[in-house]
Design a protein around this motif. Structure first.
Motif, PDB file in Angstrom:
ATOM      1  N   ARG A 151     -14.645  22.090  77.119  1.00 29.23           N
ATOM      2  CA  ARG A 151     -13.972  21.175  78.054  1.00 29.23           C
ATOM      3  C   ARG A 151     -14.421  21.406  79.485  1.00 29.23           C
ATOM      4  N   ASN A 186      -7.628  21.160  67.351  1.00 25.22           N
ATOM      5  CA  ASN A 186      -7.117  20.577  68.590  1.00 25.22           C
ATOM      6  C   ASN A 186      -7.690  19.169  68.720  1.00 25.22           C
ATOM      7  N   ARG A 188      -7.628  16.972  71.050  1.00 29.60           N
ATOM      8  CA  ARG A 188      -7.904  16.428  72.372  1.00 29.60           C
ATOM      9  C   ARG A 188      -9.295  15.809  72.537  1.00 29.60           C
ATOM     10  N   SER A 218      -2.167  17.899  69.552  1.00 31.52           N
ATOM     11  CA  SER A 218      -2.799  17.008  70.539  1.00 31.52           C
ATOM     12  C   SER A 218      -3.083  17.733  71.847  1.00 31.52           C
ATOM     13  N   ASP A 219      -2.355  18.841  72.101  1.00 25.60           N
ATOM     14  CA  ASP A 219      -2.443  19.517  73.399  1.00 25.60           C
ATOM     15  C   ASP A 219      -2.047  18.548  74.523  1.00 25.60           C
ATOM     16  N   ALA A 220      -1.054  17.713  74.227  1.00 18.04           N
ATOM     17  CA  ALA A 220      -0.621  16.698  75.188  1.00 18.04           C
ATOM     18  C   ALA A 220       0.041  17.341  76.403  1.00 18.04           C
ATOM     19  N   ALA A 225      -0.440  11.146  75.344  1.00 12.39           N
ATOM     20  CA  ALA A 225      -1.393  11.908  74.517  1.00 12.39           C
ATOM     21  C   ALA A 225      -0.784  12.440  73.215  1.00 12.39           C
TER      22      ALA A 225
END
Ligand SMILES: [Zn+2]
Ligand SMILES: [Zn+2]
Length: 256
Positions: A151, A186, A188, A218-220, A225
């Motif tokens: 990321r 994950n 995302r 989702s790691d929202a 998200a």
């Protein structure tokens, strides 16, 4: 399905309200686990920590079978005892162990690190540190986002190609399998087909080595998200023969 990774206002980098989570999971018929950040090694000690008493006091009335309370710890060998105390003293449903930092710098702000080392060198060290952290934090339930570094790294191509890091990645996978720790998928970055194809190789290898269980998250950090890319994550799990799970009261539960 169960979205096992999200951050609300108790996390430094989120403003999401629990009411937004409740609205969204009802709408999508999802279960959810809130997993606030606790990064005890983060250099500014006023950030990325929670007051666990406040967290449980504020949210326990919302707790149901479909809305669980967890934590995402930023694994750091300097603080493994503090983490162990935290999770034994409070009734978390679920503990994600994530590697967010190298050399005491969080990877989202590690520009110096990306300048001083080649991608190959740094990524090898990233996996080695992950193995070492898992060994120091054997009490985690699932290993968070193995692709976290992709990321934020500042290289032309930040992707993890399984073939380039085969041995290092296998060491990570064998370590979690050996300790009975699940692996997170994950969601995302799953909007990108290339990413999906690269990750599939890692999750297929996880299965080959004996891994069976994945948590999907989702790691929202915002309600938009929550549950995003879950159709893709579901397909990936099926393709790799992996069982989707979540944790309640620190015990594994099968999804469906
Ligand atoms: Zn994380
Ligand atoms: Zn997270």
């Amino acid at each position: 399905m169960f979205d096992t990774h999200m951050h609300t206002k108790f996390s430094t980098d989120s403003k999401m309200k629990i009411e937004e989570v409740i609205y969204k999971i009802k709408k999508y018929n999802l279960g959810a686990i809130i997993t606030e950040h606790v990064d005890l090694n983060y250099k500014d000690s006023s950030l990325f920590r929670i007051d666990p008493d406040d967290y449980f006091k504020s949210y326990s009335s919302y707790r149901t079978d479909k809305l669980l309370l967890g934590v995402e710890i930023g694994m750091s060998n300097k603080f493994s005892h503090e983490y162990e105390n935290l999770i034994t003293n409070y009734s978390f449903d679920y503990v994600i162990g994530s590697l967010h930092e190298m050399y005491d710098i969080d990877l989202f702000e590690a520009d110096e690190l990306y300048k001083s080392k080649s991608k190959k060198e740094l990524y090898e060290e990233y996996f080695a540190q992950m193995v070492s952290c898992i060994n120091e934090h054997p009490f985690i339930d699932s290993l968070g986002h193995i692709d976290y570094i992709c990321r934020y790294a500042k290289y032309e191509d930040t992707e993890i190609y399984y073939e380039d890091y085969k041995e290092s990645i296998e060491e990570v996978l064998k370590t979690i399998i050996d300790k009975g720790i699940a692996m997170e998928l994950n969601a995302r970055r799953l909007g990108d087909k290339e990413v999906v194809n690269n990750l599939l190789k890692i999750y297929a290898r996880y299965y080959e080595l004996g891994g069976r269980f994945i948590t999907i998250g989702s790691d929202a950090h915002t309600s938009e998200a929550i549950g995003s890319h879950f159709n893709i994550a579901n397909d990936m799990a099926e393709l790799c023969n992996l069982k989707m799970i979540y944790f309640k009261d620190r015990k594994m539960e099968l999804v469906r």
